[in-house]
Design an enzyme around this catalytic site. Sequence first.
Site, PDB file in Angstrom:
ATOM      1  CG  ASP A  74       7.790   4.886 -11.633  1.00 25.97           C
ATOM      2  OD1 ASP A  74       8.487   3.855 -11.700  1.00 25.97           O
ATOM      3  OD2 ASP A  74       6.556   4.881 -11.838  1.00 25.97           O
ATOM      4  CB  SER A  98      -0.950  -0.045   1.198  1.00 27.44           C
ATOM      5  OG  SER A  98      -1.965   0.905   1.065  1.00 27.44           O
ATOM      6  CE  LYS A 123      -5.890  -2.516  -1.118  1.00 23.88           C
ATOM      7  NZ  LYS A 123      -6.193  -1.318  -1.896  1.00 23.88           N
TER       8      LYS A 123
END
Length: 402
Positions: free
Chosen positions: A318, A307, A332
């Site tokens: 990223d 999560s 999740k």
Amino acid sequence: MHNNKSKIIIAFFTVIVFLFGIYIGRTSTNIDYTLSLNENLPVSRNDFDIFWNVWRFVEENYAERDNLNKQAMIYGAISGLIKSLDDPYSIFFEPKDSQRFQEDVSGKFEGIGAEIGIRDEILTVIAPLKNTPAEKAGLKAGDKILKIGDTITNELTIDEAVNLIRGPGGTMIILTIMSDGTANNRDVSIMRDTINIPIVDLNYITKNNLKIAHFSLYHFTATASQEFGNKANEIIKNKADAVILDLRNNPGGFLEVANELASYFLEKDAIIAIEDFGNKKQEYRSLGINILGNLPMVILVNQGSASASEIMAGALRDNKNIKLIGETTFGKGSVQELQEFSGGASVKLTIAKWLTPKGISIKDEGLKPDIEIKLTDDDLKNNKDTQLNKAVETLSEMIKKN
């Protein structure tokens, strides 16, 4: 923060039990729907004749009809409605359970100190929390819970499992566990206790004349921002050469906290997460605190990273190509919204999925590490952290090259 309508991005309910996940506070008034019998409610698309026919049939013919609990019948019907979605993360809370949900957000409660979820239709340990009865009993991320006491778990919802596992401190619960790579089940006896959620820990590792900050974050609770900020400033004050951000066994927390903590490493307005509602998307962006952004860094993750920790790890990889070391995260990738109703009941409903800044969904797949290192049973028995050792080695090589 604790208003009536909140978004949650979490798969799980904790056995401690946290019944919260990642929240975005949103101001709204309490929806004034009365959860009680009312045959005059407007019906737009569905014919509720069968519901009222069954209701009257029960009222008129049930053997103990004089003792019917009408409110319990209504709550049961609403619970059935939500269960029909076949989504383990959408839940109806009766007032007592809704109150427990709010109490759990405080970060102190009674239980065993492990978070659970459903993976491949099996009740699974997501993460045992540090220094809790679950961790001390040897529960590990990925362990499958086959029985709770005498109750087989294959048809239990997460909330039903939570209710069975949770209990007063000083009482015992027995879980039947199957671990990955083993053929036999084992019974694990765990004494429940009062659980205080650990937040952060900071240690320094010296390697080749380098001072490396080992920065462990255990949960994205409401108090994590201040504690994380204090430790981040300490890292700068102590002139650390590099950072290992340890998100292993971190099951999540508040989204606004994840957004703030990721901002310690990112420039202002860098995308941290994207909510995908199907017909629209919403971006969450860095606050630009960025005091740790210039330090060489790697991130440790495992099956218990879920999560909010996946959001933070995904955002830093990223945006800055920061390497993930360890094991594939839990995966999740959905967003829930918590809506309170008059009378104290509430519903947690899946409303969207979340994506990494590059638009990648990690639902069920998780984040795959750049460098995969699995802790073996021998490593655990000998208190040998090969994942941490690899992180130190990787940072040393990065700094040497630069």
